[in-house]
Write an enzyme that holds these catalytic residues in place. Sequence first.
Site, PDB file in Angstrom:
ATOM      1  N   SER A 270     -21.651 -15.195 -11.102  1.00 43.43           N
ATOM      2  CA  SER A 270     -21.061 -16.242 -10.265  1.00 43.43           C
ATOM      3  C   SER A 270     -20.101 -15.597  -9.275  1.00 43.43           C
ATOM      4  O   SER A 270     -19.500 -14.561  -9.569  1.00 43.43           O
ATOM      5  CB  SER A 270     -20.296 -17.235 -11.140  1.00 43.43           C
ATOM      6  OG  SER A 270     -19.504 -18.102 -10.338  1.00 43.43           O
TER       7      SER A 270
ATOM      8  N   TYR B  15     -14.075 -19.102 -17.593  1.00 39.08           N
ATOM      9  CA  TYR B  15     -15.347 -18.966 -16.866  1.00 39.08           C
ATOM     10  C   TYR B  15     -15.308 -17.706 -15.990  1.00 39.08           C
ATOM     11  O   TYR B  15     -16.250 -16.915 -15.984  1.00 39.08           O
ATOM     12  CB  TYR B  15     -15.591 -20.224 -16.020  1.00 39.08           C
ATOM     13  CG  TYR B  15     -16.932 -20.260 -15.325  1.00 39.08           C
ATOM     14  CD1 TYR B  15     -18.093 -20.633 -16.010  1.00 39.08           C
ATOM     15  CD2 TYR B  15     -17.061 -19.944 -13.972  1.00 39.08           C
ATOM     16  CE1 TYR B  15     -19.331 -20.676 -15.379  1.00 39.08           C
ATOM     17  CE2 TYR B  15     -18.288 -19.985 -13.325  1.00 39.08           C
ATOM     18  CZ  TYR B  15     -19.424 -20.355 -14.036  1.00 39.08           C
ATOM     19  OH  TYR B  15     -20.647 -20.397 -13.398  1.00 39.08           O
TER      20      TYR B  15
HETATM   21  N1  LIG Z   1     -24.816 -24.573 -10.291  1.00 36.37           N
HETATM   22  C1  LIG Z   1     -24.024 -23.735  -9.648  1.00 36.37           C
HETATM   23  O1  LIG Z   1     -23.451 -24.061  -8.580  1.00 36.37           O
HETATM   24  C2  LIG Z   1     -23.782 -22.363 -10.223  1.00 36.37           C
HETATM   25  C3  LIG Z   1     -22.972 -21.481  -9.475  1.00 36.37           C
HETATM   26  C4  LIG Z   1     -22.742 -20.217  -9.982  1.00 36.37           C
HETATM   27  C5  LIG Z   1     -23.300 -19.828 -11.182  1.00 36.37           C
HETATM   28  N2  LIG Z   1     -24.077 -20.722 -11.896  1.00 36.37           N
HETATM   29  C6  LIG Z   1     -24.647 -20.246 -13.162  1.00 36.37           C
HETATM   30  O2  LIG Z   1     -26.034 -20.518 -13.163  1.00 36.37           O
HETATM   31  C7  LIG Z   1     -26.508 -20.578 -14.513  1.00 36.37           C
HETATM   32  C8  LIG Z   1     -27.405 -21.789 -14.681  1.00 36.37           C
HETATM   33  O3  LIG Z   1     -26.612 -22.944 -14.520  1.00 36.37           O
HETATM   34  P1  LIG Z   1     -27.116 -24.288 -13.848  1.00 36.37           P
HETATM   35  O4  LIG Z   1     -26.242 -24.522 -12.672  1.00 36.37           O
HETATM   36  O5  LIG Z   1     -28.578 -24.280 -13.689  1.00 36.37           O
HETATM   37  O6  LIG Z   1     -26.609 -25.334 -14.956  1.00 36.37           O
HETATM   38  P2  LIG Z   1     -27.389 -26.317 -15.950  1.00 36.37           P
HETATM   39  O7  LIG Z   1     -26.311 -26.935 -16.765  1.00 36.37           O
HETATM   40  O8  LIG Z   1     -28.283 -27.208 -15.176  1.00 36.37           O
HETATM   41  O9  LIG Z   1     -28.267 -25.326 -16.835  1.00 36.37           O
HETATM   42  C9  LIG Z   1     -27.721 -24.494 -17.821  1.00 36.37           C
HETATM   43  C10 LIG Z   1     -28.571 -24.567 -19.070  1.00 36.37           C
HETATM   44  O10 LIG Z   1     -28.037 -23.652 -20.053  1.00 36.37           O
HETATM   45  C11 LIG Z   1     -28.213 -24.255 -21.317  1.00 36.37           C
HETATM   46  N3  LIG Z   1     -27.299 -23.717 -22.325  1.00 36.37           N
HETATM   47  C12 LIG Z   1     -25.956 -23.925 -22.436  1.00 36.37           C
HETATM   48  N4  LIG Z   1     -25.487 -23.303 -23.524  1.00 36.37           N
HETATM   49  C13 LIG Z   1     -26.543 -22.680 -24.110  1.00 36.37           C
HETATM   50  C14 LIG Z   1     -26.682 -21.882 -25.266  1.00 36.37           C
HETATM   51  N5  LIG Z   1     -25.630 -21.599 -26.047  1.00 36.37           N
HETATM   52  N6  LIG Z   1     -27.904 -21.402 -25.570  1.00 36.37           N
HETATM   53  C15 LIG Z   1     -28.980 -21.691 -24.800  1.00 36.37           C
HETATM   54  N7  LIG Z   1     -28.906 -22.446 -23.692  1.00 36.37           N
HETATM   55  C16 LIG Z   1     -27.704 -22.938 -23.354  1.00 36.37           C
HETATM   56  C17 LIG Z   1     -27.904 -25.728 -21.037  1.00 36.37           C
HETATM   57  O11 LIG Z   1     -28.394 -26.545 -22.116  1.00 36.37           O
HETATM   58  C18 LIG Z   1     -28.584 -25.948 -19.713  1.00 36.37           C
HETATM   59  O12 LIG Z   1     -29.911 -26.414 -19.874  1.00 36.37           O
HETATM   60  C19 LIG Z   1     -25.242 -20.585 -15.388  1.00 36.37           C
HETATM   61  O13 LIG Z   1     -25.049 -19.305 -15.940  1.00 36.37           O
HETATM   62  C20 LIG Z   1     -24.148 -20.935 -14.412  1.00 36.37           C
HETATM   63  O14 LIG Z   1     -22.883 -20.434 -14.840  1.00 36.37           O
HETATM   64  C21 LIG Z   1     -24.335 -21.965 -11.430  1.00 36.37           C
END
Ligand SMILES: NC(=O)c1ccc[n+]([C@@H]2O[C@H](COP(=O)([O-])OP(=O)(O)OC[C@H]3O[C@@H](n4cnc5c(N)ncnc54)[C@H](O)[C@@H]3O)[C@@H](O)[C@H]2O)c1
Length: 284
Positions: free
Chosen positions: A151, A164
């Site tokens: 991130s 985070y």
């Molecule tokens: N959405 C954004 O703007 C953004 C920005 C920077 C980084 N990220 C990163 O992108 C990645 C994906 O996030 P996203 O935005 O698609 O969110 P999301 O919440 O849509 O997807 C994340 C998924 O991870 C799963 N998860 C959580 N804990 C878990 C565990 N212990 N074991 C297995 N699965 C687990 C959740 O159930 C969920 O389905 C994350 O690492 C997040 O930190 C997202």
Amino acid sequence: MTTIHPAFKEDNVAVITGAASGIGLAAARKFAGFGMSVVLVDLDGDRLAAAHADILTVAKDGEAQIVAIPTDVSKLDELEALERAVIQRFGRVHVLMNNAGIQPGSAIFGAQANWEKVINVNLMGVVNGSRVFGQGMVAHGEASLIINTGSKQGITTPPGDPAYNVSKAGVKAFTEALQHELRNIPNGAVSAHLLIPGFVFTGLTAHGRTEKPAGAWTGEQTVDFMIESIGKGDFYILCPDGEVDRPTDEKRILWAAQDIVHNRPPLSRWHTEYSAAFTTFLKN
Ligand SMILES: NC(=O)c1ccc[n+]([C@@H]2O[C@H](COP(=O)([O-])OP(=O)(O)OC[C@H]3O[C@@H](n4cnc5c(N)ncnc54)[C@H](O)[C@@H]3O)[C@@H](O)[C@H]2O)c1
């Protein structure tokens, strides 16, 4: 024209954590569209089952190619069981996307359990996922990728969510070290990459909204950018979004690094004393 990395090949095998939602689900759809076998990994529940049903609709060989394996990535024994199950089913892994993540919010003196949870899922899930799958991926010798989701918050570490930020700074440091290790393996065919999403409209950022904010990217845009960047050989997949372009990200990253070089206080970007200087720096 976009070069597609050879790991994204028909009948190759991808394992994606956090595949029930957001960026992971978009990646699963894309990889299945390439004709790859895809292992959807997420916490057990209806969302994983729904994702499985969804991805089956785009898979060329249906159930033979798409499996969902409930796994909590914060638990090493569950990751080890996952690896055994994947190898038994598909023999080898070509694309590992350690992407599962949570952002429940945190405070420096907040609950201990919350800190441990964020670090265990976001950081140890990535470290252990890479360690559990990595050696087998190196051993089979075919072009392969380990993509870890970090991130921008792990680089510029803005105030407001320290757990985070710490977890994502750790993902950056680990993935850099991983790639250094991998590139020094003689005849190694595995490379690691750090996915740095911008603002992406997903379960993590929806906060009750049902419509994508104009400034956010979709998971699909993020995955397309990721594939294009890997095709170019990029390690740092620094995604822009509708609000922040690459030059702005570069300035923000440089400013953070220069806190040390110029002996400024940490997070000076958010100090009122430095706000005018930062605004000027952004413009030049
Ligand atoms: N959405 C954004 O703007 C953004 C920005 C920077 C980084 N990220 C990163 O992108 C990645 C994906 O996030 P996203 O935005 O698609 O969110 P999301 O919440 O849509 O997807 C994340 C998924 O991870 C799963 N998860 C959580 N804990 C878990 C565990 N212990 N074991 C297995 N699965 C687990 C959740 O159930 C969920 O389905 C994350 O690492 C997040 O930190 C997202």
